[in-house]
Scaffold this motif. Structure first.
Motif, short mmCIF file in Angstrom:
data_model
loop_
_atom_site.label_atom_id
_atom_site.label_comp_id
_atom_site.label_asym_id
_atom_site.label_seq_id
_atom_site.Cartn_x
_atom_site.Cartn_y
_atom_site.Cartn_z
N GLU A 124 -34.67 37.96 -5.27
CA GLU A 124 -34.92 39.43 -4.68
C GLU A 124 -33.13 38.87 -4.20
OE1 GLU A 124 -37.17 42.38 -2.12
OE2 GLU A 124 -38.06 41.24 -3.07
N HIS A 125 -33.50 38.10 -2.95
CA HIS A 125 -32.49 37.46 -1.85
C HIS A 125 -31.46 37.72 -2.31
CE1 HIS A 125 -36.21 35.85 0.38
NE2 HIS A 125 -36.02 36.85 0.66
N THR A 126 -30.78 37.06 -3.64
CA THR A 126 -30.20 36.97 -4.36
C THR A 126 -29.43 37.99 -4.93
OG1 THR A 126 -30.93 33.91 -5.29
CG2 THR A 126 -28.68 35.77 -6.29
N LYS A 127 -30.23 38.77 -5.47
CA LYS A 127 -29.75 40.53 -6.20
C LYS A 127 -29.27 40.96 -4.90
CE LYS A 127 -31.20 44.55 -8.78
NZ LYS A 127 -31.83 44.68 -8.97
N LEU A 128 -29.82 41.18 -4.20
CA LEU A 128 -29.34 42.18 -2.32
C LEU A 128 -27.77 41.43 -2.02
CD1 LEU A 128 -29.17 44.00 -0.65
CD2 LEU A 128 -30.88 42.68 1.01
N ALA A 129 -27.55 40.01 -2.01
CA ALA A 129 -26.51 38.78 -1.38
C ALA A 129 -25.83 39.17 -2.60
CB ALA A 129 -26.91 37.64 -1.78
N GLU A 130 -25.31 39.44 -3.93
CA GLU A 130 -24.81 39.86 -4.90
C GLU A 130 -23.77 41.09 -3.95
OE1 GLU A 130 -26.77 39.35 -7.84
OE2 GLU A 130 -25.97 37.21 -8.57
N ARG A 131 -24.76 42.02 -4.34
CA ARG A 131 -24.20 43.61 -3.55
C ARG A 131 -23.28 43.50 -2.22
NH1 ARG A 131 -26.13 49.22 -3.48
NH2 ARG A 131 -25.73 49.88 -1.07
N ARG A 132 -24.03 42.61 -1.45
CA ARG A 132 -23.34 42.40 -0.23
C ARG A 132 -21.84 42.15 -0.19
NH1 ARG A 132 -27.56 41.23 5.24
NH2 ARG A 132 -29.33 42.99 4.45
N VAL A 133 -21.71 40.76 -1.47
CA VAL A 133 -20.95 40.23 -1.06
C VAL A 133 -19.38 40.53 -2.35
CG1 VAL A 133 -19.78 38.15 -2.50
CG2 VAL A 133 -22.03 37.67 -0.91
N ARG A 134 -20.16 41.54 -2.82
CA ARG A 134 -19.11 42.31 -4.01
C ARG A 134 -18.77 44.10 -2.98
NH1 ARG A 134 -22.90 44.09 -7.52
NH2 ARG A 134 -23.06 42.91 -8.87
N LEU A 135 -19.59 44.41 -2.30
CA LEU A 135 -19.27 45.73 -1.72
C LEU A 135 -18.11 44.99 -0.71
CD1 LEU A 135 -22.02 47.19 -1.13
CD2 LEU A 135 -19.83 48.08 -2.28
N GLY A 136 -18.78 43.48 0.14
CA GLY A 136 -17.47 43.40 1.39
C GLY A 136 -16.50 43.15 0.52
N LEU A 137 -16.46 42.45 -0.91
CA LEU A 137 -15.16 42.05 -0.98
C LEU A 137 -14.00 43.09 -1.26
CD1 LEU A 137 -15.73 39.18 -3.25
CD2 LEU A 137 -14.40 39.02 -1.18
N LEU A 138 -14.59 44.36 -1.96
CA LEU A 138 -14.17 45.28 -2.24
C LEU A 138 -13.82 46.16 -0.94
CD1 LEU A 138 -13.19 47.70 -4.08
CD2 LEU A 138 -15.20 48.60 -4.42
N LEU A 139 -14.60 46.28 0.23
CA LEU A 139 -13.65 46.83 0.86
C LEU A 139 -12.80 45.90 2.08
CD1 LEU A 139 -17.61 48.41 2.70
CD2 LEU A 139 -15.81 49.63 1.53
N ALA A 140 -12.94 44.77 1.58
CA ALA A 140 -12.18 44.16 2.63
C ALA A 140 -11.10 44.46 1.52
CB ALA A 140 -12.33 42.41 2.34
N ASP A 141 -10.89 44.87 0.50
CA ASP A 141 -9.48 44.82 -0.45
C ASP A 141 -9.03 46.27 -0.37
OD1 ASP A 141 -7.63 43.17 -2.99
OD2 ASP A 141 -8.87 45.83 -3.96
N ILE A 142 -9.39 46.96 0.06
CA ILE A 142 -9.15 48.51 -0.27
C ILE A 142 -8.16 48.07 1.43
CG2 ILE A 142 -10.02 50.63 0.36
CD1 ILE A 142 -12.36 50.07 -2.21
N GLY A 143 -9.42 47.98 2.22
CA GLY A 143 -8.67 48.11 3.95
C GLY A 143 -7.46 47.31 3.77
N GLN A 144 -6.95 46.23 3.34
CA GLN A 144 -6.31 45.72 2.96
C GLN A 144 -5.31 46.29 2.44
OE1 GLN A 144 -6.38 41.99 1.06
NE2 GLN A 144 -4.39 40.77 2.39
N LYS A 145 -5.49 46.36 1.36
CA LYS A 145 -4.30 47.31 0.99
C LYS A 145 -3.69 48.72 0.64
CE LYS A 145 -5.44 45.61 -3.72
NZ LYS A 145 -6.31 46.40 -5.42
N GLN A 146 -4.67 49.57 2.13
CA GLN A 146 -4.39 50.30 3.05
C GLN A 146 -4.02 50.10 4.24
OE1 GLN A 146 -4.30 53.47 1.36
NE2 GLN A 146 -4.91 52.45 -0.33
N GLU A 147 -4.04 48.74 4.92
CA GLU A 147 -3.12 48.44 5.55
C GLU A 147 -4.54 48.79 6.65
OE1 GLU A 147 0.69 48.95 6.46
OE2 GLU A 147 1.74 47.73 4.48
N ILE A 148 -5.24 49.08 6.77
CA ILE A 148 -6.35 49.81 8.05
C ILE A 148 -6.42 48.19 8.63
CG2 ILE A 148 -8.75 50.21 8.35
CD1 ILE A 148 -8.50 51.79 5.34
#
Length: 442
Positions: free
Chosen positions: A340-364
């Motif tokens: 359960e910890h690993t499943k939640l961690a995967e979600r957090r890591v996936r969303l964290g990387l995605l948000l960081a990528d969007i933010g970087q591309k949009q120069e936020i």
């Protein structure tokens, strides 16, 4: 210098960096020549110390610097050329270790997990529901009554003092039969039940009337601020001068002025804005969860195992401490991570990387003003220690990152919400509260 790839599996990378002894020697010689004009040594004029002597005197220290600089430069060149971004600090080891000696080639092994390439997410297909709650007349009235209660006055009453009443007293304290400094006052207004005096004091005044006198017997707490009184038994000779009952202030323009408003209408408007701002904050949290749930299914990419493992351990550690609030620090058994910890961690890591990528591309970016305001907000949690908190933040890069990360994430979420299809839905305060409770249960 030679860089050879030794591992390329998924996101795992491995490279061997070889720096020849000749290259290293040239680097050392160049650094010594650069410093030579400024070197002074007994028996030689400034700048005239022979290079051979400099090499003998400073060679070992300069060799270490040259080795580190060369390896760092090789790593930087590699990341720039490959476009790789390591998920965590690369693991760098030198073959031979302590057995390495001057004149040998330097062979360094570097391994790391690369951050994945993030696919583009179609943000226009995100659909969000924004809950809207209007402040009701009853809620505004309750808020006004609470303000009136805080602005209450006290009026003389006949009869015995009760909890919540104010007694005006003269008192004088004694320890071991001797009066002590700071233990005496006249016409002191004390609200019974306020807890402003040491434990047991106020309770003994309940039931007294104006004109009554009583010796109040108490014990100073062991942790009391004055060492000469801590843990001591004390007697306070008290005389009740008056008993007053609390009377709430009238809800009118005068009350409004006490709270900085021009009149009662303006105060009601302020209350309405404050309540609806609170509702909007809760509604935003609900909308953000819905946004993240949708983003979690929008794109798929490989996750760096090291990031998932570190996040899972952090989640397990946090949950364990929530279940064991009396245990502080790390003095506890090893905490195991679950599926359960690993499943939640995967979600957090996936969303964290995605948000960081969007933010970087949009120069936020988080502005200096936004960061400073966030620090100010947190500093208010430490009354009297605001300066120390500011200094701690300035000197602690990890703390700065902890403050900046949620600010950046919120700005990226706002950007995504602007691209999404958002519909508003007016609901009751009760419906909003249920939705917030549902968030906490997930």
């Amino acid at each position: 210098m030679q860089v050879t790839e030794t591992l390329n599996e998924g996101l795992k990378r491995g490279y061997q960096i070889t720096i020849t002894a000749a290259e290293l020697d040239d680097k050392v010689t160049a650094k010594l020549k650069e410093a030579q004009p400024e070197v002074e040594m007994k028996g030689f004029r400034k700048g005239k110390v022979p290079l051979a002597l400099l090499k003998k005197q400073f060679g070992p220290r300069v060799l270490g610097e040259a080795m580190q600089e060369t390896v760092d430069a090789a790593m930087n060149d590699h990341f720039e050329a490959s476009g790789d971004k390591p998920a965590m600090q690369p693991n760098v080891t030198m073959e031979g270790g302590e057995e390495w000696k001057e004149g040998d080639d330097v062979i360094v092994t570097m391994t790391y997990e690369a951050l994945p390439q993030i696919p583009e997410a179609d943000l226009s297909t995100v659909t969000l529901e924004k809950l809207v709650v209007k402040a009701g007349a009853d809620e505004i009235e309750d808020a006004l009554k609470n303000l009136a209660a805080t602005a209450q006055n006290f009026e003389d009453k006949d009869g015995a003092a009760e909890d919540g009443d104010q007694v005006v007293i003269d008192f004088k304290g004694f320890v071991d039969g001797e009066a002590f400094e700071g233990g005496e006052a006249e016409d002191y207004p004390l609200v019974l039940g306020s807890g402003s005096f040491i434990p047991g004091f106020e309770e003994q005044l309940v039931g007294l009337k104006a004109g009554d006198a009583k010796n109040v017997e108490v014990k100073f707490p062991e942790e009391y601020g004055a060492a000469n009184l801590a843990g001591k038994d004390a007697t306070f000779e008290c005389t009740v001068k008056a008993v007053k009952t609390p009377v709430a202030a009238e809800i009118d323009d005068e009350l409004a002025k006490k709270f900085g408003a021009e009149d009662l209408v303006a105060l009601k408007n302020q209350i309405t804005e404050r309540l609806e701002a609170e509702y909007a904050g809760a509604a935003r949290a609900i909308m953000k969860r819905g946004l993240l749930d949708q983003l979690d299914t929008k794109v798929s990419f490989e996750l760096p195992p090291s990031l998932v493992e570190a996040e899972a351990k952090q989640i397990a550690h946090q949950l364990w401490h929530e279940e064991n609030p009396d245990v502080h620090g790390h003095d506890h058994p090893e905490i195991e991570t679950t599926e359960e910890h690993t499943k939640l961690a995967e979600r957090r890591v996936r969303l964290g990387l995605l948000l960081a990528d969007i933010g970087q591309k949009q120069e936020i970016q988080v502005t200096d003003a936004e960061f400073t305001q966030a620090v100010l907000t947190q500093a208010r949690q430490y009354p009297g220690q605001e300066r120390q908190f500011f200094e701690f933040v300035q000197q602690n890069p990890q703390m700065r990152q902890q403050i900046q990360a949620p600010l950046f994430e919120d700005k990226v979420v706002d950007y995504i919400a602007e691209q999404a299809q958002v519909t508003e839905k007016e609901v009751s305060k009760e419906d909003l509260e249920k939705a917030v409770e549902a968030l906490d249960e997930e």
